[in-house]
Design a protein around this motif. Sequence first.
Motif, PDB file in Angstrom:
ATOM      1  N   GLN A   1      -9.537  91.443 -65.412  1.00 42.02           N
ATOM      2  CA  GLN A   1     -10.712  91.937 -64.695  1.00 42.02           C
ATOM      3  C   GLN A   1     -11.510  92.788 -65.672  1.00 42.02           C
ATOM      4  O   GLN A   1     -10.972  93.749 -66.226  1.00 42.02           O
ATOM      5  N   HIS A   2     -12.779  92.450 -65.899  1.00 35.59           N
ATOM      6  CA  HIS A   2     -13.629  93.319 -66.710  1.00 35.59           C
ATOM      7  C   HIS A   2     -13.863  94.599 -65.918  1.00 35.59           C
ATOM      8  O   HIS A   2     -14.389  94.551 -64.797  1.00 35.59           O
ATOM      9  N   ILE A   3     -13.440  95.709 -66.481  1.00 41.82           N
ATOM     10  CA  ILE A   3     -13.582  96.993 -65.791  1.00 41.82           C
ATOM     11  C   ILE A   3     -13.687  98.090 -66.845  1.00 41.82           C
ATOM     12  O   ILE A   3     -13.094  97.974 -67.925  1.00 41.82           O
ATOM     13  N   SER A   4     -14.424  99.128 -66.558  1.00 43.36           N
ATOM     14  CA  SER A   4     -14.574 100.226 -67.516  1.00 43.36           C
ATOM     15  C   SER A   4     -13.229 100.882 -67.777  1.00 43.36           C
ATOM     16  O   SER A   4     -12.402 101.027 -66.869  1.00 43.36           O
ATOM     17  N   ALA A   5     -13.026 101.282 -69.029  1.00 39.20           N
ATOM     18  CA  ALA A   5     -11.780 101.945 -69.412  1.00 39.20           C
ATOM     19  C   ALA A   5     -11.537 103.149 -68.508  1.00 39.20           C
ATOM     20  O   ALA A   5     -12.462 103.891 -68.180  1.00 39.20           O
ATOM     21  N   GLY A   6     -10.294 103.314 -68.095  1.00 33.99           N
ATOM     22  CA  GLY A   6      -9.921 104.433 -67.245  1.00 33.99           C
ATOM     23  C   GLY A   6      -9.882 104.104 -65.768  1.00 33.99           C
ATOM     24  O   GLY A   6      -9.337 104.872 -64.979  1.00 33.99           O
ATOM     25  N   PHE A   7     -10.436 102.973 -65.369  1.00 36.00           N
ATOM     26  CA  PHE A   7     -10.477 102.613 -63.954  1.00 36.00           C
ATOM     27  C   PHE A   7      -9.402 101.596 -63.564  1.00 36.00           C
ATOM     28  O   PHE A   7      -9.222 101.291 -62.393  1.00 36.00           O
TER      29      PHE A   7
ATOM     30  N   VAL B   1       2.994  73.507 -60.878  1.00 38.76           N
ATOM     31  CA  VAL B   1       2.318  74.715 -61.321  1.00 38.76           C
ATOM     32  C   VAL B   1       3.367  75.780 -61.629  1.00 38.76           C
ATOM     33  O   VAL B   1       4.268  76.029 -60.834  1.00 38.76           O
ATOM     34  N   GLN B   2       3.221  76.413 -62.794  1.00 39.02           N
ATOM     35  CA  GLN B   2       4.175  77.427 -63.227  1.00 39.02           C
ATOM     36  C   GLN B   2       3.595  78.831 -63.250  1.00 39.02           C
ATOM     37  O   GLN B   2       4.344  79.807 -63.232  1.00 39.02           O
ATOM     38  N   ILE B   3       2.269  78.948 -63.340  1.00 35.68           N
ATOM     39  CA  ILE B   3       1.640  80.269 -63.396  1.00 35.68           C
ATOM     40  C   ILE B   3       0.222  80.179 -62.829  1.00 35.68           C
ATOM     41  O   ILE B   3      -0.454  79.158 -62.975  1.00 35.68           O
ATOM     42  N   LEU B   4      -0.196  81.253 -62.154  1.00 26.73           N
ATOM     43  CA  LEU B   4      -1.550  81.371 -61.632  1.00 26.73           C
ATOM     44  C   LEU B   4      -2.279  82.383 -62.509  1.00 26.73           C
ATOM     45  O   LEU B   4      -1.748  83.465 -62.785  1.00 26.73           O
ATOM     46  N   ALA B   5      -3.477  82.029 -62.961  1.00 24.91           N
ATOM     47  CA  ALA B   5      -4.280  82.919 -63.802  1.00 24.91           C
ATOM     48  C   ALA B   5      -5.635  83.129 -63.143  1.00 24.91           C
ATOM     49  O   ALA B   5      -6.286  82.169 -62.735  1.00 24.91           O
ATOM     50  N   ILE B   6      -6.050  84.388 -63.048  1.00 21.39           N
ATOM     51  CA  ILE B   6      -7.301  84.738 -62.381  1.00 21.39           C
ATOM     52  C   ILE B   6      -8.135  85.604 -63.313  1.00 21.39           C
ATOM     53  O   ILE B   6      -7.629  86.572 -63.886  1.00 21.39           O
ATOM     54  N   GLY B   7      -9.410  85.259 -63.460  1.00 24.69           N
ATOM     55  CA  GLY B   7     -10.327  86.066 -64.251  1.00 24.69           C
ATOM     56  C   GLY B   7     -11.557  86.408 -63.447  1.00 24.69           C
ATOM     57  O   GLY B   7     -12.050  85.587 -62.667  1.00 24.69           O
ATOM     58  N   ALA B   8     -12.042  87.649 -63.620  1.00 22.28           N
ATOM     59  CA  ALA B   8     -13.209  88.094 -62.859  1.00 22.28           C
ATOM     60  C   ALA B   8     -13.936  89.205 -63.601  1.00 22.28           C
ATOM     61  O   ALA B   8     -13.364  89.890 -64.444  1.00 22.28           O
ATOM     62  N   SER B   9     -15.187  89.392 -63.229  1.00 22.19           N
ATOM     63  CA  SER B   9     -15.994  90.482 -63.769  1.00 22.19           C
ATOM     64  C   SER B   9     -16.714  91.162 -62.599  1.00 22.19           C
ATOM     65  O   SER B   9     -16.055  91.544 -61.642  1.00 22.19           O
ATOM     66  N   THR B  10     -18.033  91.238 -62.637  1.00 24.18           N
ATOM     67  CA  THR B  10     -18.791  91.924 -61.590  1.00 24.18           C
ATOM     68  C   THR B  10     -18.464  91.347 -60.223  1.00 24.18           C
ATOM     69  O   THR B  10     -18.567  90.145 -60.001  1.00 24.18           O
TER      70      THR B  10
ATOM     71  N   ILE C   1     -10.728  89.252 -56.118  1.00 23.39           N
ATOM     72  CA  ILE C   1      -9.300  89.180 -56.425  1.00 23.39           C
ATOM     73  C   ILE C   1      -8.497  89.600 -55.200  1.00 23.39           C
ATOM     74  O   ILE C   1      -7.497  88.972 -54.847  1.00 23.39           O
ATOM     75  N   HIS C   2      -8.936  90.666 -54.553  1.00 22.11           N
ATOM     76  CA  HIS C   2      -8.238  91.137 -53.350  1.00 22.11           C
ATOM     77  C   HIS C   2      -8.195  90.053 -52.267  1.00 22.11           C
ATOM     78  O   HIS C   2      -7.172  89.887 -51.596  1.00 22.11           O
TER      79      HIS C   2
ATOM     80  N   VAL D   1      -8.201  80.254 -62.184  1.00 19.56           N
ATOM     81  CA  VAL D   1      -9.251  80.566 -61.214  1.00 19.56           C
ATOM     82  C   VAL D   1     -10.245  81.517 -61.875  1.00 19.56           C
ATOM     83  O   VAL D   1      -9.875  82.603 -62.320  1.00 19.56           O
ATOM     84  N   LEU D   2     -11.499  81.102 -61.947  1.00 19.44           N
ATOM     85  CA  LEU D   2     -12.553  81.937 -62.514  1.00 19.44           C
ATOM     86  C   LEU D   2     -13.475  82.383 -61.385  1.00 19.44           C
ATOM     87  O   LEU D   2     -14.067  81.556 -60.690  1.00 19.44           O
ATOM     88  N   LEU D   3     -13.567  83.690 -61.226  1.00 22.00           N
ATOM     89  CA  LEU D   3     -14.320  84.268 -60.119  1.00 22.00           C
ATOM     90  C   LEU D   3     -15.648  84.856 -60.594  1.00 22.00           C
ATOM     91  O   LEU D   3     -16.011  84.776 -61.759  1.00 22.00           O
ATOM     92  N   THR D   4     -16.347  85.460 -59.672  1.00 25.23           N
ATOM     93  CA  THR D   4     -17.640  86.098 -59.868  1.00 25.23           C
ATOM     94  C   THR D   4     -17.712  86.913 -61.157  1.00 25.23           C
ATOM     95  O   THR D   4     -16.741  87.545 -61.541  1.00 25.23           O
ATOM     96  N   GLY D   5     -18.865  86.878 -61.792  1.00 24.28           N
ATOM     97  CA  GLY D   5     -19.047  87.703 -62.976  1.00 24.28           C
ATOM     98  C   GLY D   5     -20.245  87.300 -63.807  1.00 24.28           C
ATOM     99  O   GLY D   5     -20.684  86.161 -63.778  1.00 24.28           O
ATOM    100  N   MET D   6     -20.744  88.267 -64.554  1.00 24.92           N
ATOM    101  CA  MET D   6     -21.904  88.079 -65.409  1.00 24.92           C
ATOM    102  C   MET D   6     -21.461  87.520 -66.759  1.00 24.92           C
ATOM    103  O   MET D   6     -20.374  87.831 -67.228  1.00 24.92           O
TER     104      MET D   6
END
Length: 186
Positions: free
Chosen positions: A35-41, A1-10, A16-17, A121-126
């Motif tokens: 991480q799907h997150i509103s702009a500015g956060f 393994v050379q890289i870990l990739a994590i994706g998440a939303s709601t 992730i923490h 790794v695909l985590l929780t999300g809508m």
Amino acid sequence: VQILAIGASTGGPQAIHQILSCLPADFPLPIFCTQHISAGFLSGLVGWQNSMCSLRVKVAEAKEYPVPGTVYFAPDHYHLTLDTSGRCYYSAAPAINRHRPSITMMFESLAQHYGAGVLGVLLTGMGQDGALGLQAIDQARGITIVQDEASSVIFGMPKVAIELGAAQMVLPVKEIAPLILSQYLD
């Protein structure tokens, strides 16, 4: 393994923490996160993660090479991908499933560059963002993990990945980091 990739939303920041807080400062891989997150956060999320785990956590900078022990979050309004030399690249390509940054775009870019060296790794999300990208990692013979329904705030994205046959493992979020540390590091 050379890289870990994590994706998440709601529900993703906490999920992730749970993973990042278990990884040591000398973790031998770079980590890409979308991480799907509103702009500015995003800066608040990155600052919180950075203060609560041993790894260096930052927003990826265009043209930097990923290094071990560092977590690179996709920036607001851009997909996080790699260029042909393996440096971080901000793509302004159209949104995928209404998302920019898109988990699928990041996963596909990493699968194209690292092939079997990606642990996705695909985590929780809508919705379904990330599912096709996880399938690209699976097809490149990388390792794919999705969060299980019981520990997900919303089981949409992991469920779609499972339905596509892209999830090699389905685990509670608390079991993901221990598995990575025990099974996939040289």
